[in-house]
Design a protein around this motif. Structure first.
Motif, PDB file in Angstrom:
ATOM      1  N   VAL A  24       0.842  -1.203   0.000  1.00 10.62           N
ATOM      2  CA  VAL A  24       0.000   0.000   0.000  1.00 10.62           C
ATOM      3  C   VAL A  24       0.875   1.250   0.000  1.00 10.62           C
ATOM      4  N   LEU A  25       1.961   1.248   0.783  1.00  8.29           N
ATOM      5  CA  LEU A  25       2.861   2.411   0.820  1.00  8.29           C
ATOM      6  C   LEU A  25       3.467   2.674  -0.547  1.00  8.29           C
ATOM      7  N   VAL A  26       3.963   1.636  -1.195  1.00  6.93           N
ATOM      8  CA  VAL A  26       4.561   1.802  -2.526  1.00  6.93           C
ATOM      9  C   VAL A  26       3.522   2.331  -3.510  1.00  6.93           C
ATOM     10  N   ALA A  27       2.317   1.784  -3.457  1.00  3.75           N
ATOM     11  CA  ALA A  27       1.252   2.221  -4.368  1.00  3.75           C
ATOM     12  C   ALA A  27       0.919   3.699  -4.148  1.00  3.75           C
ATOM     13  N   LEU A  28       0.862   4.116  -2.876  1.00  3.48           N
ATOM     14  CA  LEU A  28       0.558   5.519  -2.584  1.00  3.48           C
ATOM     15  C   LEU A  28       1.656   6.443  -3.100  1.00  3.48           C
ATOM     16  N   LEU A  29       2.906   6.081  -2.887  1.00  5.65           N
ATOM     17  CA  LEU A  29       3.999   6.929  -3.345  1.00  5.65           C
ATOM     18  C   LEU A  29       4.047   7.011  -4.864  1.00  5.65           C
ATOM     19  N   ILE A  30       3.728   5.905  -5.538  1.00  2.00           N
ATOM     20  CA  ILE A  30       3.650   5.937  -7.006  1.00  2.00           C
ATOM     21  C   ILE A  30       2.528   6.860  -7.451  1.00  2.00           C
ATOM     22  N   GLY A  31       1.382   6.761  -6.760  1.00  2.00           N
ATOM     23  CA  GLY A  31       0.255   7.633  -7.098  1.00  2.00           C
ATOM     24  C   GLY A  31       0.578   9.100  -6.885  1.00  2.00           C
ATOM     25  N   PHE A  32       1.244   9.405  -5.772  1.00  3.56           N
ATOM     26  CA  PHE A  32       1.627  10.790  -5.520  1.00  3.56           C
ATOM     27  C   PHE A  32       2.635  11.285  -6.563  1.00  3.56           C
ATOM     28  N   SER A  33       3.540  10.411  -6.983  1.00  3.38           N
ATOM     29  CA  SER A  33       4.512  10.797  -8.010  1.00  3.38           C
ATOM     30  C   SER A  33       3.807  11.141  -9.313  1.00  3.38           C
ATOM     31  N   ALA A  34       2.820  10.325  -9.683  1.00  2.00           N
ATOM     32  CA  ALA A  34       2.064  10.595 -10.907  1.00  2.00           C
ATOM     33  C   ALA A  34       1.311  11.918 -10.796  1.00  2.00           C
ATOM     34  N   MET A  35       0.727  12.176  -9.620  1.00  3.44           N
ATOM     35  CA  MET A  35      -0.007  13.429  -9.410  1.00  3.44           C
ATOM     36  C   MET A  35       0.916  14.628  -9.563  1.00  3.44           C
TER      37      MET A  35
END
Length: 547
Positions: A24-35
């Protein structure tokens, strides 16, 4: 897969995220990077605000001039220009030195975004550390395997905050300031181990650097030392650590204090918190930014009224407007602690493991005290919804850590209320994403670019007076004093008579401004750029100018 065991062990953390939580942490950081990649605007465009000031000083740093500025704001009357800067130094130093390698535009685009992600990673670890104080970090959802923890919720709320997201898409100091603050509080956790003085020194250094990045965060080194002093009353081995942290923080700040004392004459202590407190030309009428009061009682009564604004559900300048209903989690958690765990809180505050929790809450209270003390006349009445209100995160995270994980204390009712407020904020922030993702920062107009080129070819570089002093200072290389539309013609005259300013710059939409009241309508400009409301005219009201 991210390996966090070594980090957790060095910080004295007993609870480690499981594989689901790491995914979940990795997924969130990837999502924030895309944003953030979708929101990477022109760093010097129309929304840069105070970022223009950082860019101006950073350009001089990159060119080897040191901490100097080409623009004098808020009627400081810096003379001559360029002039040694009183703006908190660490961010322009970092930005300027990075610009030597990659260029200022690239550094101003990339560094805030990278620091945004780094700060969220540190906030994740800090939230877990604070939740561990109460025994549990995981947020149980029915019979599902443990997947979400307090760290996930903390970085979701702070990462989706439009205020934090926007100010880390522009060259503001917030990304660096919060990275250093979270790192200082995490380092404080290490004082539970074998070398408390070493970790306390690191926390003091990081806290001092946080202050040098944003003066509001003087709260960090003060809170680090205060929390060690308090716990040290009951745990003697931390007493030396408290002194070490204070000495380390002061040592980091001494060069900057020496700089201020040498630049600002006479030096006043309030300059340590307000870079614009220095007035190089007392003949200029000062800019009144705060509501005046005639006694301590009147001051406290006036500022207490800000609490009603700060937590107002509908006002656009409240904490609620910037981050949603989770703002109410802070008073809810405080009430829950008093009602359900008062004695336990007192006992915990004397344990070594509580130092980071105590310091985090003290940072929030002290930093926000400065925000609540700033009842403004200009540019806004209150700034709870703006970056001055971002330190609320230091109170929200301990509240999340106490209320959300399932345990005996607090009881289910408090937890359900906390979950509802948190869920409400996440919905509020997600629904607001379209307004903030993909926004663009309007670059300088063709007329401003042409004006800057015209000024830049003159030798020596002239000094001009303009309401757009800060953006013009980064569009070109000339020097500028700033004035408001509402300022008097007498103030305009002082700039020319006392400071020997060369030009008055007038935009097409400023013809009714008070600072132009005495300008002869028949006077011909010495230069003109653009047309209509976008037209910029340049006047020399006094020819030849004194000095």
């Amino acid at each position: 897969m991210i390996r966090l065991e070594r980090i957790h062990r060095s910080l004295g953390m007993g609870v480690r995220p499981n594989s689901y939580e790491r995914i979940v942490l990795v997924a969130l950081l990837i999502g924030f990077s895309a944003m953030k990649l979708a929101t990477n605007p022109d760093p010097s465009g129309s929304e840069a605000g105070d970022g223009w000031g950082y860019l101006d000083v950073a350009r001089h740093v990159a060119e080897g001039d040191g901490l100097v500025t080409s623009v004098s704001v808020w009627h400081m009357g810096l003379d001559p220009l360029p002039h040694p800067s009183t703006l908190y130094p660490l961010w322009p130093l970092l930005l300027g030195n990075a610009a030597r390698t990659v260029g200022l535009d690239t550094a101003a685009r990339a560094l805030p975004e990278l620091l945004y992600l780094l700060s969220l990673g540190l906030l994740y670890l800090l939230a877990l550390r604070l939740a561990e104080t109460w025994g549990t970090t995981t947020i149980a959802i029915g019979r599902l395997p443990p997947t979400l923890n307090v760290g996930h919720v903390a970085i979701l709320v702070f990462g989706l905050s439009p205020v934090y997201a926007r100010h880390t898409s522009l060259p503001f100091a917030e990304g660096l300031a919060f990275t250093l603050s979270f790192a200082a509080l995490l380092a404080l956790s290490g004082t539970r181990g074998r070398r408390p003085a070493l970790w306390a020194a690191l926390a003091g250094v990081l806290g001092g650097l946080a202050y040098l990045t944003r003066s509001q965060l003087i709260a960090v080194p003060l809170a680090v030392t205060a929390s060690l002093v308090w716990v040290g009353l009951h745990r003697p081995r931390l007493r030396v650590a408290a002194g070490v942290s204070a000495v380390a923080a002061v040592a980091v700040c001494v060069p900057w204090i020496v700089h201020l004392v040498s630049v600002a004459s006479p030096f006043e202590p309030r300059m340590l918190l307000d870079f614009a407190a220095y007035r190089g030309t007392p003949e200029l009428a000062p800019l009144e930014r705060l509501v005046p009061t005639d006694s301590v009682g009147a001051f406290l009564l006036d500022r207490a009224g800000g609490l009603l604004v700060a937590f107002h559900p509908w006002r656009p300048d409240s904490y609620v407007a910037s981050i949603g209903p989770i703002a109410y989690l802070v008073p809810l958690a405080a009430l829950a602690l008093l009602v359900t765990a008062g004695r336990r809180v007192h006992a915990l505050s004397q344990e070594e493991g509580s130092v980071a929790t105590l310091a985090t809450m003290l940072v929030g209270l002290a930093a926000l005290a400065l925000t609540h003390a700033s009842h403004g006349v200009w540019p806004a009445e209150w700034q709870f919804h703006w970056r001055a209100g971002l330190p609320l995160v230091f109170l929200i995270v301990p509240a999340l850590a106490y209320l959300l994980p399932r345990r005996e204390v607090p009881r289910a009712g408090w937890r359900i209320a906390g979950l509802l407020l948190t869920a409400g904020s996440l919905v509020y922030l997600v629904l607001g994403l379209p307004l903030h993702v993909g926004w663009r920062n309007t670059p300088a107009s063709p007329a401003e670019v042409a004006l800057s080129r015209w000024l830049d070819v003159q030798q020596p570089l002239p000094v001009s007076l303009s309401t757009r002093a800060r953006p013009l200072s980064v569009t070109g290389r000339s020097n500028f004093h700033w004035i408001r539309c509402a300022d008097s013609w007498a103030q305009t005259q002082r700039y020319f008579e006392v400071l020997g300013t060369d030009y008055l710059i007038v935009y097409g939409h400023e013809e009714r401004c008070r600072f132009l009241a005495g300008l002869d309508p028949a006077r011909e400009p010495v230069a003109s750029f653009g047309a209509g409301r976008a037209r910029i005219r340049v006047f020399r009201p006094f020819a030849p100018g004194p000095g």
